[in-house]
Scaffold this active site. Structure first.
Site, PDB file in Angstrom:
ATOM      1  CD  GLU A  59      -2.972  -1.171   0.280  1.00  0.00           C
ATOM      2  OE1 GLU A  59      -3.067  -0.168  -0.466  1.00  0.00           O
ATOM      3  OE2 GLU A  59      -3.744  -2.138   0.227  1.00  0.00           O
TER       4      GLU A  59
ATOM      5  CB  CYS B 200      -2.310   6.525   1.362  1.00  0.00           C
ATOM      6  SG  CYS B 200      -3.506   5.490   2.205  1.00  0.00           S
TER       7      CYS B 200
END
Length: 532
Positions: free
Chosen positions: A287, A321
């Protein structure tokens, strides 16, 4: 003589208190409730707490105060931890999946009992506002509940065999030892995503938390340790290590005993993790970077879009993110929308994230201030025009910056980079195909959103020539994903998936099983070999 000894002890006590008085963690009741002290150990082997490595100092990003010190994990302590994990796996793999799910559910209940205290600690050490800190812990609670239900549905598929008296089906078994490396911005929830599914599927975990937020890691581990102990289970079902730089983290990713590495962090380090782990044909969940865009169409609900973008661009001080970093607005609505955006930005209250009126807290550490300033300078040199903000806040302690809006060409190099700060690049489009092309032209591919009320726009956006991101939204922000859907992205984001859907399969090895329950041996594809 006795008087002298008493005096010496008293003086020593005063001296020790004065030496530790530089740390402020003890003044927070919620930190004491979580078992934190001025000096903490940064390794949980599953059987004991230790830490003989270098010292980390936890800092309050709001005030620059030193919260506490943490002693990190040595190579010897790492090896001890892995040995304990191997022993724990031998026990845990034999526990029926529904019973494993019950333990995971208890983990969720334990986090629920500490939700307020842990949420405050996240605000204190990481800097996100308290409602977001609470929301992060709630994510862990929810995904534990999800994994508990999942433990009764770890289904394989039954296939029809082309051979008589044969049966075919899939089996999903645990991988074994799993390494989980989390980032500072979601120091509790990302552990929850990984540990809950990994444990439910029969694995054991080693968790390396971010060195910038070690206290959250330690507090979370203490909560989990108590649940294991209450159930008479090995503590090494989930262990914890902390380190500075790439010390134990590098050892973790290179360890062939770790069958899967789940990494959350920058694309640069994610690429290194992939190169190391895939060399040994082990598995990764990556990720990494996000450079998320929102498209505002001509027919968009402007009020709805404005509220969504405000949260997505400014929430967590731009350190998600999934933060919105690019805003692509139809040229006919651009001036109107930007005017309202700038007006809204001027009303954002900045300050202590534990204060109920605050919407914008600090960046996590000092070096990010320079990254913020460097990105703004680069944007200006590449044709960017600052519409709001653009400055580091120097009138107060802590790592505060102004939320910033910059009008800039979509192909400026800085726009294609991810800066973990509240910088929003804005640009215009005319035709929808142009906007989608702008969305897709960056190397990252995590989250995306479009604001429209036109079904044609919507299905074009979600279709084969639409957004190339892992998360494709409509009329909601790019941030704030639910636990029920698989979370993750494409391209340089890494391609991994966590949390919902069938993400659990990544923590398992798949076996296609064929059983002959007859007395003959027919071969597949009708092949004849001798008498068969």
């Amino acid at each position: 003589m006795l008087s002298s000894i008493t005096t010496f002890k008293s003086s020593s006590s005063i001296l020790l208190r004065s030496l530790s008085s530089k740390f402020t963690i003890s003044k927070y009741p919620f930190a004491r409730e979580l078992g934190l002290k001025e000096t903490n150990l940064g390794c949980f082997t599953g059987k004991r707490w230790c830490g003989s490595g270098k010292k980390l100092i936890s800092l309050n990003p709001t005030t620059d105060e030193q919260l506490a010190e943490v002693y990190t994990t040595t190579n010897e302590e790492y090896e001890e931890t892995v040995k304990n994990m191997e022993e724990a796996f031998d026990i845990w793999a034999d526990v029926p999946a529904p019973k494993r799910g019950d333990i995971v559910k208890q983990l969720g209940e334990a986090f629920k009992s500490k939700k307020e205290s842990l949420g405050k600690l996240i605000s204190l050490e990481m800097g996100k506002i308290y409602p977001e800190g609470l929301g992060e812990v709630q994510e862990t609670i929810d995904v534990c509940d999800y994994a508990c239900g999942l433990s009764r549905m770890l289904n394989g598929t039954v296939f029809p065999s082309e051979r008589e008296n044969h049966s075919m089906f899939e089996m999903w078994n645990p991988l074994g030892l799993i390494g989980v490396i989390t980032a500072f911005n979601f120091p509790n929830a990302v552990l929850g995503w990984n540990a809950s599914l990994a444990l439910a599927t029969g694995n054991v975990c080693m968790w390396k938390g971010a060195s910038t937020v070690p206290l959250i890691t330690i507090a979370s581990m203490k909560i989990m340790e108590k649940v294991f102990k209450q159930n008479g289970l090995p503590g090494a079902l989930c262990t914890m290590i902390l380190g500075s730089g790439r010390t134990v983290g590098e050892k973790l990713i290179r360890d062939k005993r770790m069958k899967l590495i789940s990494f959350t962090g920058s694309t640069e380090i994610g690429r290194h993790v992939a190169e190391v782990v895939h060399t040994d044909f082990r598995s990764t969940i990556l990720e990494c970077g996000g450079n998320n865009a929102i498209i505002v169409c001509k027919d968009a609900n402007i009020k709805l879009a404005l509220r969504a973008i405000l949260f997505a661009a400014v929430g967590t001080a731009g350190q998600r993110c999934t933060t919105t970093r690019r805003l692509i607005i139809h040229e006919s609505r651009f001036d109107e929308f930007i005017t309202q955006m700038v007006k809204a930005y001027k009303t954002i209250p900045m300050g202590n994230p534990l204060d109920s009126t605050t919407l914008l807290g600090p960046l996590v550490e000092k070096k990010t201030l320079k990254e913020y300033s460097d990105a703004i300078e680069a944007a200006k040199q590449q044709g960017g025009k600052i519409l709001y903000g653009g400055h580091v806040v120097t009138s107060r302690p802590g790592n505060f910056v102004e939320p910033t809006i910059i009008e800039i060409p979509h192909d400026a190099p800085i726009v294609h980079e991810e800066t973990f700060a509240p910088i929003l690049y804005v640009m215009k489009f005319n035709e929808l195909e142009e906007a989608i092309k702008i969305n897709n032209e960056v190397p990252q591919g995590l989250s995306s959103s479009m604001f429209t009320n036109d079904l044609k726009n919507l299905f074009q956006w979600m279709g084969p020539k639409g957004s190339d991101c892992g998360l494709v939204n409509c009329n909601i922000p790019t941030s704030g994903a639910e636990i029920g859907g698989a979370f993750g992205g494409n391209k340089e984001t890494g391609g991994g998936r966590e949390s919902g859907s069938d993400s659990w399969k990544q923590y398992c090895r798949r076996s296609t099983c064929t059983i002959n329950h007859g007395t003959k041996l027919p071969l597949a594809q009708g092949i004849k070999f001798g008498d068969n």
